[in-house]
Design an enzyme around this catalytic site. Sequence first.
Site, PDB file in Angstrom:
ATOM      1  CG  HIS A  59      -1.864   1.085   1.368  1.00  0.00           C
ATOM      2  ND1 HIS A  59      -2.034   1.785   2.544  1.00  0.00           N
ATOM      3  CD2 HIS A  59      -2.743   1.608   0.475  1.00  0.00           C
ATOM      4  CE1 HIS A  59      -2.983   2.692   2.366  1.00  0.00           C
ATOM      5  NE2 HIS A  59      -3.425   2.608   1.124  1.00  0.00           N
ATOM      6  CG  HIS A  71      -2.838   9.501   0.983  1.00  0.00           C
ATOM      7  ND1 HIS A  71      -3.398  10.169   2.063  1.00  0.00           N
ATOM      8  CD2 HIS A  71      -3.704   8.504   0.688  1.00  0.00           C
ATOM      9  CE1 HIS A  71      -4.531   9.585   2.400  1.00  0.00           C
ATOM     10  NE2 HIS A  71      -4.746   8.573   1.581  1.00  0.00           N
TER      11      HIS A  71
END
Length: 248
Positions: free
Chosen positions: A10, A52
């Site tokens: 991830h 992100h």
Amino acid sequence: MWPYPKVLAHRGGGTLAPENTLAGFRTGLQHGYRAAEFDVMLTRDEVPILMHDPRRGRTLPGEGLIAETDWAVLRELDAGAWLDASFAGERLCTLEQGLDFCLEHGIWMNVEIKPAAAAHARRTGELAAQAVAQRFAGVSLQASLPVLSSFSFEALMAAKETAPDLPRGFLVDVIPDDWEARLAQLQAVALHTSHKNLTPALAGQVKAAGYGLFCYTVNDPARAAEIRGWGVDAFCTDRIDLIPADAW
Ligand code: G3P
Ligand code: MG
């Protein structure tokens, strides 16, 4: 039905390295991971980068929105020191740099399109798809192609219009009632969802409809085994140290 890798790091290399950086991919490789999910958004001057959060503060020093900051400014910032001093000096990378690194090292990619501001959703989807399509022009082997995913239906529709041949996964936190219509509109190959809100019944419905089913972010090996039993095809994890890349 799911020709892609089943266990992904991830945000590049999970939580063992600064997220969405080349250091993350390198850390993944050190742990045997040759598949990664990462996030992409646009800078003010429309450079797709791996990032992100919509703003500086947590993983980048200073403050301000990424969508309101030029790449020339962002590229100078330290993107590694927030996690550990050993990563100090690590920089952000552009999507092009990320794609090149992954291609060079045989890392399969799930490119999550993350619009930095709602109004930029379509543009983010378009530019991200364009960059991926350029790198993968002429690649016909379905299993080699990155899967583009997004929580933004608009971004994924724009990606579909830009690069129809790139596979798409619709990303949801909670599976909505109209999930099947959404996947059909997107001509998606998979539903990507939080494992926390998944049930065996929902998993069964998605699989019965013929779609791939991907879960984020599974950090417990026992939980990974449980959802595998529900028919989940693949997942990403922060704990590349606890879950082997060949666990499934
Ligand atoms: O793509 C799955 C997962 O990464 C979505 O959540 O916030 O970690 O990007 P987030
Ligand atoms: Mg993500």
